[in-house]
Design an enzyme around this catalytic site. Sequence first.
Site, PDB file in Angstrom:
ATOM      1  N   LEU A  39     -95.341  31.009  18.270  1.00 42.02           N
ATOM      2  CA  LEU A  39     -96.752  31.086  18.662  1.00 42.02           C
ATOM      3  C   LEU A  39     -97.655  30.481  17.601  1.00 42.02           C
ATOM      4  O   LEU A  39     -98.645  29.835  17.915  1.00 42.02           O
ATOM      5  CB  LEU A  39     -97.152  32.546  18.908  1.00 42.02           C
ATOM      6  CG  LEU A  39     -96.489  33.218  20.113  1.00 42.02           C
ATOM      7  CD1 LEU A  39     -96.880  34.676  20.190  1.00 42.02           C
ATOM      8  CD2 LEU A  39     -96.872  32.504  21.408  1.00 42.02           C
TER       9      LEU A  39
ATOM     10  N   GLY B 173     -90.598  39.741  13.608  1.00 39.63           N
ATOM     11  CA  GLY B 173     -90.869  40.712  12.551  1.00 39.63           C
ATOM     12  C   GLY B 173     -89.638  41.278  11.889  1.00 39.63           C
ATOM     13  O   GLY B 173     -89.689  41.686  10.729  1.00 39.63           O
ATOM     14  N   GLU B 174     -88.536  41.336  12.596  1.00 35.37           N
ATOM     15  CA  GLU B 174     -87.390  42.047  12.055  1.00 35.37           C
ATOM     16  C   GLU B 174     -86.155  41.187  11.824  1.00 35.37           C
ATOM     17  O   GLU B 174     -85.336  41.483  10.963  1.00 35.37           O
ATOM     18  CB  GLU B 174     -87.029  43.219  12.978  1.00 35.37           C
ATOM     19  CG  GLU B 174     -88.069  44.303  12.895  1.00 35.37           C
ATOM     20  CD  GLU B 174     -87.948  45.302  14.012  1.00 35.37           C
ATOM     21  OE1 GLU B 174     -87.537  46.425  13.743  1.00 35.37           O
ATOM     22  OE2 GLU B 174     -88.250  44.943  15.161  1.00 35.37           O
TER      23      GLU B 174
END
Lengths: 172, 752
Positions: B644, B717-718
């Site tokens: 994004l 994020g992970e």
Amino acid sequence: MLVVNDAPTTLDLEPRVSLLDALREHLHLTGTKKGCNQGACGACTVLVDGRRVLACLTLAMQVEGREVTTIEGVGPHPLQAAFVRRDGLQCGYCTPGQICSAIGMVAEHRHGAASVVTDDVTTTPDLTPEEIRERMSGNLCRCGAYNGIVEAIVDTAPAMAEMAPALTPVPA
Amino acid sequence: MTTTTPAPAIRPAAPSRPRPHAPESGPWVGRPVDRRDGPTKTTGTATFSAEYQLPDLAHGWLVHAPIARARITAIDDAAARAHPGVLTVLSHLNTPRLKPSPARPSLLDMSTMVGGTRVDYLGTDEVFFDGQPVAVVVAESLEAAQYAASLVQVDYAPLPATIDFAAAAAAGRATPVKQSLGMPTLVGSVGDADAALGRAAHVVDLHFTTPGHNHNALEPHATTAVWDGDRVTVWDATQGIDWFRKHLALRFDVPVESVRVIAPFVGGGFGGKGSVWAGTLLTVLAARVTGRPVRMALSREAVNRVVGGRTPTRQRVALGADADGRLTSVIHEAVLRNSPVGGGPEQVVGASGDLYASPHVRLVTSMVTLDLVPNTFMRAPGESTGSFGLESAVDQLAHDLGVDPLELRLRNEPETSALHHRAFSHRRIRELLHVGAEAFGWADRTPGGRRDGSQLVGHGLALAYHPAWEFPANVTLLLRRDGTALLRCGFQEMGMGTATVQAQVVADALGIPFDAVHVDYGDSDLPIAPNAGGSTQSASIAAAVLRSAAKLRRAVSQLHQRPGESLAQTLTRVGRDVEVSVGSDVGVGAAATSVRFIATTLLNQRRWVRAASGAHFCEVRVDADTGEVRVTRWVGAFDIGTVLNAKTAASQLRGGIVMGLGLALTEETVVDGRTGRIMNAGLAEYHVPTHADVPHIDIHLLDDPDPTMPLGVLGAGEVGITGVGAAIANAVFDATGRRVTDLPLTLDRVAP
Ligand code: FES
Ligand code: FES
């Protein structure tokens, strides 16, 4: 009496109040952050007479008559824009401390301070990424924005050196 | 880039080309635009939850139990009350009880899962873990509250406690967990993995341990609360505005509408701010009892003692392979811990059912129950530690076979997931290995390491893998006749750049410039956003944004939109603004959303395996005399679906890798096995990576949309932290010949 961000300021505080709590709780200058309150994280870094200082380990009384610069008072500074451009932040909680620390670090360097990774301490080394990382290691970033922070400092170091104040010798 | 949800079809696994990332025109999605909240954070004007100024503000400070299990026999708070400025000392002797946490959490209402513990704070004389708050001092000043807390005398009658994880696990006190529907894989079996292991030509059978970890987000948990009659406003450092709001309404027995939670900026969470812990509850309680606005900013030590951390693990990974290195058996067993008052299992073994082809797989998870603050989610719960076991074992197998670990992984690339024989929605691990290897120069290394002066240089590789999820999100979207738009959604900005990327999504979906999009966030008065957890937020909100934009386009088309006219042009001509909403926060609409969510989640899980993935390549230098490990080079190639925002995505991945460096080298929550006290509850003793520990991290993104996720997004994020522990351990093995199976890789474990 002290000078905060160029403004003469009088505070009536009990003796156990730290500079950090004086700024945050009494002057409502909350840009300076509290990450550990024990000198381990650097989030509370401010400039006192141009030198970087951990506000959590400094009693407000100790800066009587001195000049304190917080994140609210450093700008507009090219390093702030560089942090945004280089994405040297995520949550932003360490950011004010990183910026104040970097400004103080460049001033120290300009006045010839060596670091532990400096090979020849009789000369002043260039501010390479390695020197910057070493000199900035008192400022933790749990989001891990270190790459962007170092890039932002590299981008801005020459301009910061020009702006650096003359440092008086550390009082004994 | 399409602006509608891609059709849920599986695309052929054609190799994809990395795209350049800085188009100056064309779609906003993907562009590395600067994060919008940047300037407020670099000038110190972003306000965090301990920084709201209220008249008559009082300050709270916790008194902690210094014992793991006990009953309180007496509390003497006279000295504390007598201290100047102290307003009150709250304890179970004088405090109204909260309503209990829901006994049975339900998937239908996720807020029921959000109580960090089931302890009835200040409502019970029973102590369930060291650090449990047993009293709260409220005073006019922070200094008075803190000092007076040290004057509160509490007497305890000790109760027997189980504390030592290793001892409890070794004593066979672990109970197997069952797989529950819709949850990540904890247990599973296909074929007969033990028999296949017995027959295998090559066997690696290793035991691993990883310690507990604490999130230690740089902003300590803090809450400011003020009641006005039966209504309360709470500024809280939270990852889940809506779930916190509902949980507080439940515990304080007021209607949900009476609770407002405000959290535009959160100073890092990593899972630690995903549940309602004692600090939040007790600040709201103290404000209610005193009738004053109360702030409680937890000390760093208190954060470590009252907020759970990552469970320690003991793992066994056994791999059987044929003569060519093709896996015939994968066994992954994990022992974790919870507590009688909370905590739960996490997916340590989950990726072992997906990452490699094998006809026989057996995955087991079991738990021991310890009298410690309950464990909780921390960045990539399970995957971050489980990948250390699996990816270390695969590296060992490659070494035993004399095969390049990259080649061994290519040989074992599955067609469908080994455990469930499900299709992958999207699988790009071959490309990731090639892209990463090329950027790193993997082929040019000297396998087995080399010596450079006093340093041993080694290289390591490991895969990263994290399942992709999607939660419901509600938004409203307004397009005005002046061509500007307003997106409203109650998420918080915690470092992911959510407001920035969603503005990019809106700009493309409505065909307007990025700067014309304003985003309102950080308040429970806004439509409900999902919790920031599980790397789900971007995809989930993007899905709602796309739906709202489609709705808005339909609405505008009914306003006699002329051919060739943009949405904004139509609105200008007819002199109207149009607002649409997606999802409902209340009543039947909200219930329908929940049911639809569960149905879709279960269906999707049955249809395919969806995951973000990556390949880490690293170089370490090990001091030959001391065993000190320095990481000197890093390349990470990732498939996070659609990118994004190339800038913020790379930062998130780097952040995961940096936390992984900590997991690998320094981080360990040390619990005193006799008392249950965390012995390093501070940043001076719990060592997170700092500048000097982190080399430049080179990130490569495939930017290839997942065909089944909203906008093709898999979440960033992970996945970054997964595999990092193994990549470093594998590099240390390459450098020194020592296979270290216990984290962190401290000098005593690495040194000769
Ligand atoms: S708050 Fe001062 S160093 Fe952490
Ligand atoms: S940006 Fe979050 S701690 Fe540095």
